[in-house]
Write an enzyme that holds these catalytic residues in place. Structure first.
Site, PDB file in Angstrom:
ATOM      1  N   VAL A   1       1.576  10.138 -17.736  1.00  0.00           N
ATOM      2  CA  VAL A   1       1.194   8.996 -16.897  1.00  0.00           C
ATOM      3  C   VAL A   1       0.354   9.428 -15.703  1.00  0.00           C
ATOM      4  O   VAL A   1      -0.730   8.898 -15.462  1.00  0.00           O
ATOM      5  CB  VAL A   1       2.447   8.229 -16.436  1.00  0.00           C
ATOM      6  CG1 VAL A   1       2.053   7.043 -15.559  1.00  0.00           C
ATOM      7  CG2 VAL A   1       3.254   7.747 -17.647  1.00  0.00           C
TER       8      VAL A   1
ATOM      9  N   ARG B   1      -4.903   6.857  -9.303  1.00  0.00           N
ATOM     10  CA  ARG B   1      -4.396   5.512  -9.589  1.00  0.00           C
ATOM     11  C   ARG B   1      -5.462   4.506  -9.154  1.00  0.00           C
ATOM     12  O   ARG B   1      -5.305   3.789  -8.176  1.00  0.00           O
ATOM     13  CB  ARG B   1      -3.066   5.277  -8.854  1.00  0.00           C
ATOM     14  CG  ARG B   1      -1.959   6.167  -9.386  1.00  0.00           C
ATOM     15  CD  ARG B   1      -0.614   5.793  -8.814  1.00  0.00           C
ATOM     16  NE  ARG B   1      -0.481   6.222  -7.433  1.00  0.00           N
ATOM     17  CZ  ARG B   1       0.604   5.991  -6.692  1.00  0.00           C
ATOM     18  NH1 ARG B   1       1.620   5.334  -7.180  1.00  0.00           N
ATOM     19  NH2 ARG B   1       0.669   6.408  -5.450  1.00  0.00           N
ATOM     20  N   PRO B   2      -6.591   4.486  -9.859  1.00  0.00           N
ATOM     21  CA  PRO B   2      -7.698   3.630  -9.442  1.00  0.00           C
ATOM     22  C   PRO B   2      -7.356   2.157  -9.580  1.00  0.00           C
ATOM     23  O   PRO B   2      -6.489   1.768 -10.362  1.00  0.00           O
ATOM     24  CB  PRO B   2      -8.821   4.027 -10.405  1.00  0.00           C
ATOM     25  CG  PRO B   2      -8.123   4.547 -11.617  1.00  0.00           C
ATOM     26  CD  PRO B   2      -6.881   5.225 -11.102  1.00  0.00           C
TER      27      PRO B   2
ATOM     28  N   CYS C   1       1.531   7.778  -2.285  1.00  0.00           N
ATOM     29  CA  CYS C   1       1.836   9.134  -2.761  1.00  0.00           C
ATOM     30  C   CYS C   1       0.655   9.713  -3.524  1.00  0.00           C
ATOM     31  O   CYS C   1       0.046   9.044  -4.354  1.00  0.00           O
ATOM     32  CB  CYS C   1       3.064   9.119  -3.675  1.00  0.00           C
ATOM     33  SG  CYS C   1       4.623   9.120  -2.803  1.00  0.00           S
TER      34      CYS C   1
ATOM     35  N   LYS D   1      12.469  -1.555  -5.133  1.00  0.00           N
ATOM     36  CA  LYS D   1      11.257  -1.457  -4.313  1.00  0.00           C
ATOM     37  C   LYS D   1      10.041  -1.947  -5.088  1.00  0.00           C
ATOM     38  O   LYS D   1       9.218  -2.721  -4.572  1.00  0.00           O
ATOM     39  CB  LYS D   1      11.033  -0.008  -3.879  1.00  0.00           C
ATOM     40  CG  LYS D   1       9.695   0.252  -3.188  1.00  0.00           C
ATOM     41  CD  LYS D   1       9.533   1.705  -2.826  1.00  0.00           C
ATOM     42  CE  LYS D   1       8.985   2.538  -3.953  1.00  0.00           C
ATOM     43  NZ  LYS D   1       7.510   2.511  -4.029  1.00  0.00           N
ATOM     44  N   ASN D   2       9.914  -1.505  -6.333  1.00  0.00           N
ATOM     45  CA  ASN D   2       8.728  -1.828  -7.118  1.00  0.00           C
ATOM     46  C   ASN D   2       8.690  -3.282  -7.572  1.00  0.00           C
ATOM     47  O   ASN D   2       7.643  -3.768  -8.005  1.00  0.00           O
ATOM     48  CB  ASN D   2       8.615  -0.898  -8.322  1.00  0.00           C
ATOM     49  CG  ASN D   2       8.286   0.523  -7.923  1.00  0.00           C
ATOM     50  OD1 ASN D   2       7.719   0.754  -6.854  1.00  0.00           O
ATOM     51  ND2 ASN D   2       8.653   1.486  -8.754  1.00  0.00           N
TER      52      ASN D   2
ATOM     53  N   ARG E   1       0.365   2.225  -1.168  1.00  0.00           N
ATOM     54  CA  ARG E   1      -0.447   1.976  -2.354  1.00  0.00           C
ATOM     55  C   ARG E   1      -0.355   0.515  -2.788  1.00  0.00           C
ATOM     56  O   ARG E   1      -1.363  -0.096  -3.165  1.00  0.00           O
ATOM     57  CB  ARG E   1       0.052   2.887  -3.498  1.00  0.00           C
ATOM     58  CG  ARG E   1      -0.638   2.654  -4.823  1.00  0.00           C
ATOM     59  CD  ARG E   1      -2.056   3.175  -4.823  1.00  0.00           C
ATOM     60  NE  ARG E   1      -2.810   2.719  -5.977  1.00  0.00           N
ATOM     61  CZ  ARG E   1      -4.079   2.993  -6.182  1.00  0.00           C
ATOM     62  NH1 ARG E   1      -4.743   3.719  -5.323  1.00  0.00           N
ATOM     63  NH2 ARG E   1      -4.706   2.553  -7.244  1.00  0.00           N
TER      64      ARG E   1
ATOM     65  N   ASP F   1      -9.603   0.038 -10.603  1.00  0.00           N
ATOM     66  CA  ASP F   1     -10.646  -0.499 -11.487  1.00  0.00           C
ATOM     67  C   ASP F   1     -10.145  -1.668 -12.334  1.00  0.00           C
ATOM     68  O   ASP F   1     -10.848  -2.668 -12.498  1.00  0.00           O
ATOM     69  CB  ASP F   1     -11.156   0.593 -12.441  1.00  0.00           C
ATOM     70  CG  ASP F   1     -11.711   1.801 -11.714  1.00  0.00           C
ATOM     71  OD1 ASP F   1     -11.364   1.989 -10.545  1.00  0.00           O
ATOM     72  OD2 ASP F   1     -12.483   2.548 -12.321  1.00  0.00           O
TER      73      ASP F   1
ATOM     74  N   ASP G   1       8.754   8.007 -13.048  1.00  0.00           N
ATOM     75  CA  ASP G   1       9.448   8.073 -11.760  1.00  0.00           C
ATOM     76  C   ASP G   1      10.799   8.785 -11.834  1.00  0.00           C
ATOM     77  O   ASP G   1      11.423   9.032 -10.801  1.00  0.00           O
ATOM     78  CB  ASP G   1       9.658   6.661 -11.200  1.00  0.00           C
ATOM     79  CG  ASP G   1       8.415   6.135 -10.489  1.00  0.00           C
ATOM     80  OD1 ASP G   1       7.440   6.894 -10.350  1.00  0.00           O
ATOM     81  OD2 ASP G   1       8.426   4.965 -10.080  1.00  0.00           O
TER      82      ASP G   1
ATOM     83  N   ARG H   1      10.807   6.298   1.794  1.00  0.00           N
ATOM     84  CA  ARG H   1       9.939   5.234   1.283  1.00  0.00           C
ATOM     85  C   ARG H   1      10.575   4.526   0.089  1.00  0.00           C
ATOM     86  O   ARG H   1      10.233   3.371  -0.198  1.00  0.00           O
ATOM     87  CB  ARG H   1       8.587   5.803   0.834  1.00  0.00           C
ATOM     88  CG  ARG H   1       7.633   6.181   1.962  1.00  0.00           C
ATOM     89  CD  ARG H   1       6.286   6.616   1.400  1.00  0.00           C
ATOM     90  NE  ARG H   1       5.843   5.661   0.401  1.00  0.00           N
ATOM     91  CZ  ARG H   1       5.575   5.966  -0.868  1.00  0.00           C
ATOM     92  NH1 ARG H   1       5.717   7.199  -1.306  1.00  0.00           N
ATOM     93  NH2 ARG H   1       5.165   5.035  -1.701  1.00  0.00           N
TER      94      ARG H   1
END
Length: 418
Positions: free
Chosen positions: A327, A122-123, A117, A22-23, A93, A125, A305, A397
Site C-alpha cells: 500500500v 499519497r497524492p 505522516c 479516527k479515520n 493529511r 490526483d 495500519d 495523533r
C-alpha cells in the site's frame, strides 16, 4: 515535543474500551459542512488529528459546542470563506476532505495541499479526477488547490486505485450534485460505510457503500442529524497485539469483530487465542508464538495500519516471518528503530524478513510516524530495560488516552517532556 518512557512490568491484564475511529471521525466532521443545520457527533476520539480538523472547521466559521465526553454539536450556517491555509492543512493529511463538502455547498473552495505522516506518496490526483468528472474546474498554483463549479453534475467515475480518501471526498461532493454519480473501484473500508450512513441520516441518497460500486443520487439539500462514530479497528488491533506481546490477556469492549477479521486470522495463526462476541474481543497470549506471513492490501485484506505493530510481535516469535507491504512504499521506517532494540529484520524491496528472537532490549528510539510509534510502544512492553520513545506526538495523533489505557492494564508507561 514529548517522549514516552516504558519500563518492563510483565503481562497486561484487564479490559479496555476502544474509542471512536479516527479515520471515520475525520470525514464525518468534514461532512457536517454539507448542512447548515446542527449535527451532533458522538464518540469523536480526543486526538490531535480530530482537534486539528475541528480547528479547521472553526476557522471556516463553524459553530462547535462540546456537548459531553467526546461529543460535539456542529452548526455551519456562518461559513464566510471556503478557504483553508497551509498553517491549518499542513498538520493533517485528512484536511483535504473538506474539499468535497465545500465544493458541493459553496460551488468553490481554495485549500492548501495537506501534510501528515510521511509514510509514502499519497497524492490527491484521484480526488481531483473525481471533482473534474463532476464538472469542477481544477487548478493548482503555489501549493494551493482551487476548485470551482457553478453546479456539480452526476458522473460515472472509475478510481484507478480504491483510495479511501478519494472515495469519501467524491461521495460527499456528489450528495448535492445534479443527477446520479457512480463510483467504481471504490474503497470498501468500514469507514466508508460509516460516512455513508451519516450522509444518509442527513437526507442523502448513497447506496452500495462497503462494496466496490457506490451510487449517489443528488439531493437539493441536507439536514442536520445525530451520529455515533464506529469503533477504531486499528486501536483495537493494537491492544490485541499488546496482550500477545506482553504475555497477557485483554478484553476489548466497543469493537466490531467483523472489522478485525484479517488481523484475528493472522494472530490465530501465531497461536494466540482470539475469542469474539457481538461487541467485544478477548485476546490471550500464546505459550509459544509461531511465525506467519502477511501482505498488506486494501480492506478486507490485512490493513497497512497494523503492519508495524505485527512486525513488533513477529520480532519475538519463534521462527521467520515475512511482511510484504503493497500500500505505502515508505512504511518500513519503524524497522531501523526496532533493530536498535535488538530485532533481526532485513528489508528487501517491499518485503521485510523478520527473524524472531527471545527478547528485545530497551533503548532510546524515535517514533517516525503514528503506527511506527505504536509498534515501538508494543516492543517496549516486552523489552528488557527502559524504552524511551521520542517524537511521541505522532502516537497521540491516533491513540486516545493511550498511556492511561495501558497503565490501567498494568503497564509502566509515562509521558515526559523533552
Amino acid at each position: 515535543m514529548s517522549s514516552l518512557i516504558i519500563r518492563p512490568k510483565g503481562p497486561l491484564y484487564g479490559s479496555v474500551r476502544i474509542s471512536g475511529s479516527k479515520n471515520a471521525a475525520l470525514p464525518i466532521l468534514a461532512a457536517t459542512l454539507l448542512s447548515e443545520k446542527p449535527c451532533t457527533i458522538f464518540d469523536v476520539p480526543p486526538l490531535s488529528d480530530t482537534a486539528n480538523m475541528l480547528g479547521i472547521l472553526r476557522k471556516l466559521g463553524s459553530s462547535i459546542r462540546h456537548t459531553g465526553k467526546d461529543s460535539f454539536a456542529i452548526t455551519n450556517d456562518n461559513i464566510k470563506k471556503p478557504e483553508a491555509e497551509y498553517e491549518d492543512t499542513g498538520r493533517l493529511r485528512a484536511s483535504f476532505l473538506i474539499a468535497g463538502p465545500l465544493l458541493a455547498k459553496y460551488q468553490k473552495c481554495r485549500i492548501a495541499l495537506p501534510g501528515g505522516c510521511k509514510i509514502g506518496s499519497r497524492p490527491i490526483d484521484l480526488h481531483l479526477k473525481g471533482f473534474s468528472s463532476l464538472g469542477a474546474a481544477v487548478s493548482i498554483n503555489h501549493g494551493i488547490v482551487e476548485l470551482c463549479a457553478p453546479r456539480l453534475r452526476g458522473a460515472s467515475i472509475y478510481l484507478d486505485f480504491p483510495s479511501v480518501g478519494a472515495t469519501e471526498n467524491i461521495m460527499m461532493a456528489a450528495t448535492l450534485a445534479d443527477g446520479i454519480t457512480v463510483i467504481e473501484n471504490a474503497a470498501v473500508e468500514p469507514e466508508i460505510t460509516d460516512l455513508a450512513n451519516f450522509l444518509n441520516r442527513m437526507g442523502a441518497c448513497v447506496r452500495g457503500a462497503g462494496t466496490d460500486t457506490v451510487k449517489i443520487t443528488g439531493v437539493p439539500f441536507l439536514n442536520g442529524t445525530v451520529h455515533t462514530i464506529i469503533p477504531d479497528r486499528i486501536e483495537a488491533g493494537t491492544f490485541m497485539v499488546a496482550a500477545a506481546i506482553s504475555g497477557g490477556r485483554i478484553k476489548l469492549e466497543n469493537v466490531v469483530p467483523e472489522h478485525l477479521k484479517p488481523l484475528s486470522a493472522k494472530m490465530r495463526e501465531m497461536g494466540i487465542s482470539v475469542l469474539e462476541s457481538d461487541t467485544s474481543i478477548l485476546t490471550e497470549a500464546a505459550e509459544e508464538l509461531f511465525p506467519t506471513d502477511i501482505k498488506t492490501l486494501p480492506f478486507p485484506g490485512f490493513p497497512t495500519d497494523m503492519q508495524s505493530q505485527l512486525c513488533a510481535l513477529m520480532s519475538v516469535s519463534h521462527g521467520t516471518s515475512i511482511i510484504t507491504e503493497t500500500v505505502f512504499e515508505n512504511r518500513f521506517m519503524h524497522v531501523e528503530e526496532l533493530k536498535r532494540m535488538g530485532a533481526d529484520i532485513t528489508i528487501e524491496g517491499r518485503a521485510a524478513i523478520v527473524k524472531g528472537k527471545p527478547h528485545l532490549m530497551g533503548t532510546k528510539v524515535t517514533a517516525t510516524d503514528l503506527r511506527a510509534g505504536a509498534a515501538l510502544v508494543l516492543a517496549g512492553l516486552c523489552a528488557e530495560g527502559e524504552t524511551h520513545i521520542g517524537d511521541a506526538e505522532h502516537i497521540f495523533r491516533g491513540y486516545a488516552n493511550f498511556e492511561e489505557k495501558l497503565r490501567n492494564l498494568g503497564a509502566d508507561i509515562e509521558k515526559a517532556p523533552i
